[in-house]
Design an enzyme around this catalytic site. Structure first.
Site, PDB file in Angstrom:
ATOM      1  N   ASP A 197       3.877   6.827   1.847  1.00 54.70           N
ATOM      2  CA  ASP A 197       3.306   5.479   1.783  1.00 54.70           C
ATOM      3  C   ASP A 197       3.257   5.007   0.337  1.00 54.70           C
ATOM      4  OD1 ASP A 197       2.922   5.336   4.478  1.00 54.70           O
ATOM      5  OD2 ASP A 197       0.780   5.797   4.436  1.00 54.70           O
TER       6      ASP A 197
ATOM      7  N   LYS B  14       3.656   0.505   4.021  1.00 51.12           N
ATOM      8  CA  LYS B  14       3.351  -0.815   4.556  1.00 51.12           C
ATOM      9  C   LYS B  14       2.871  -1.714   3.428  1.00 51.12           C
ATOM     10  CE  LYS B  14       1.831   1.136   8.990  1.00 51.12           C
ATOM     11  NZ  LYS B  14       2.061   2.546   8.623  1.00 51.12           N
TER      12      LYS B  14
ATOM     13  N   MET C 152      -9.680  -2.127   2.119  1.00 49.87           N
ATOM     14  CA  MET C 152      -8.737  -3.201   2.494  1.00 49.87           C
ATOM     15  C   MET C 152      -9.485  -4.505   2.801  1.00 49.87           C
ATOM     16  SD  MET C 152      -6.427  -0.823   5.043  1.00 49.87           S
ATOM     17  CE  MET C 152      -7.919  -0.269   5.906  1.00 49.87           C
TER      18      MET C 152
END
Length: 351
Positions: free
Chosen positions: A131, A153, A264
């Site tokens: 990632d 992502k 996030m």
């Protein structure tokens, strides 16, 4: 085996079956060596030995009790032949034939926070699916024998959907490879590691989980903010800010007390503070936004529940970032002598 020598341009002879020696071959080539692989010691000639700087015998390849290498002196074991030729002989573990998966938590991105077990798994990997928030700067050195595949992502863009990542893990493991899934933070803290584990179990693929240092704790710590502090907060709640929370969830968080850590959560910060305010959290509750924890560009923006949206907007805060809500923010600022700055900032934004 770790050798403290510069292998660039050196001639390395690897002896072993292709399946068993694939990692050793890839590792030495990655180090810049000129690598030749032979199936077994019988194929080793004196001329080949004399041209080599290093001979690597992969476990599973015979040494003694077999036909000796051919050479002008007509015999002797490989060990003896290397001794007479003045060539260093070393052994390496064979690549595991049975495919398996290791799910690794890479921490918040700082190489020093990678665990010893994680580093060992990377050294033995054939494939690494990584990632963008994992520690990737030195990945080629950490996993010298592996094919590296970026499946990270981006906000609003998943170049490889989760189902595709699951399929890659299973596909490569069933082909007999050691597949490492390298994720930021901890694989089971908003990391979909449990989904990947489930996919492996369903396909009958052995899977091991190596936990990582969660950014929920480590990033506030990087900013000097403890998530708990005696007499201030004896509990903390970790929340995903990927999507806005419901009114019921806001009410629950506001009523719990303690510290709220949001991962996030930059894009949903306005909805979060508005919801917590409606749920009864006081307007002067300290809030911090810690961006890019443990990086050279780490930055902390502080405010209160009533001012943090304006402060974060003025600072142009961006992901990746961790939000910390609670009196521990004031404790952290006090420890760094910045409480006066928070008071001035709150006063100026409120006026």
């Amino acid at each position: 085996m770790n050798l403290e020598i510069d292998l660039a341009g050196r001639r390395v002879l690897v002896i072993g079956a292709e399946r068993l020696s694939r990692r050793a071959v890839a590792r030495y080539r990655a180090a810049g060596a000129d690598v030749e692989r032979l199936q077994d010691p019988v194929a080793v000639t004196q001329a080949v030995l004399e041209a080599a700087d290093l001979v690597v015998l992969v476990d599973g390849a015979p040494v003694d009790g077999q036909a000796p290498p051919r050479g002008p002196d007509g015999g002797g074991s490989l060990r003896g032949q290397c001794r007479r030729a003045g060539v260093l002989l070393t052994r390496e573990a064979a690549a595991v034939e049975a495919g398996h998966v290791t799910l690794i938590g890479g921490g918040p991105g700082a190489l020093g926070l990678l665990t010893l077990d994680a580093a060992e798994a990377l050294r033995e990997a054939d494939i690494v699916l990584y990632d963008r928030l994992a520690p990737t700067e030195a990945l080629a050195e950490l996993a010298p024998a592996a094919e590296l595949i970026d499946v990270g992502k981006l906000p609003g863009h998943h170049r490889v959907p989760q189902s595709g990542i699951n399929d890659l893990l299973v596909h490569h493991a069933l082909a007999g490879r050691h597949v490492v899934r390298l994720k930021g933070g901890d694989p089971f803290v908003f990391g979909r590691g449990s989904e990947e584990l489930a996919a492996c179990i369903q396909a009958g693929v052995p899977c091991r989980v190596v936990p990582g240092v969660s950014s929920a704790i480590s990033v506030p710590a990087a900013a000097g903010i403890p998530v708990t502090h005696r007499g201030v907060s004896h509990l903390f709640t970790v929340v995903s800010g990927h999507a806005p929370l419901t009114d019921e969830e806001h009410l629950h968080l506001a009523g719990l007390g303690g510290t709220v850590v949001v991962l996030m959560g930059v894009s949903t910060l306005p909805q979060l503070v508005a919801g917590l305010g409606r749920a009864g959290m006081r307007a002067d509750m300290p809030v911090a936004v810690v961006e890019r924890g443990y990086s050279a560009s780490q930055r902390t923006t502080a405010g209160t529940l009533s001012t943090i949206v304006t402060a974060a907007g003025a600072a142009r805060c961006q992901s990746p970032a961790v939000l910390v809500i609670g009196e521990v923010v004031r404790v952290g600022l006090d420890l760094q002598g910045e409480a006066a700055h928070l008071a001035r900032l709150t006063e100026s934004l409120a006026s």
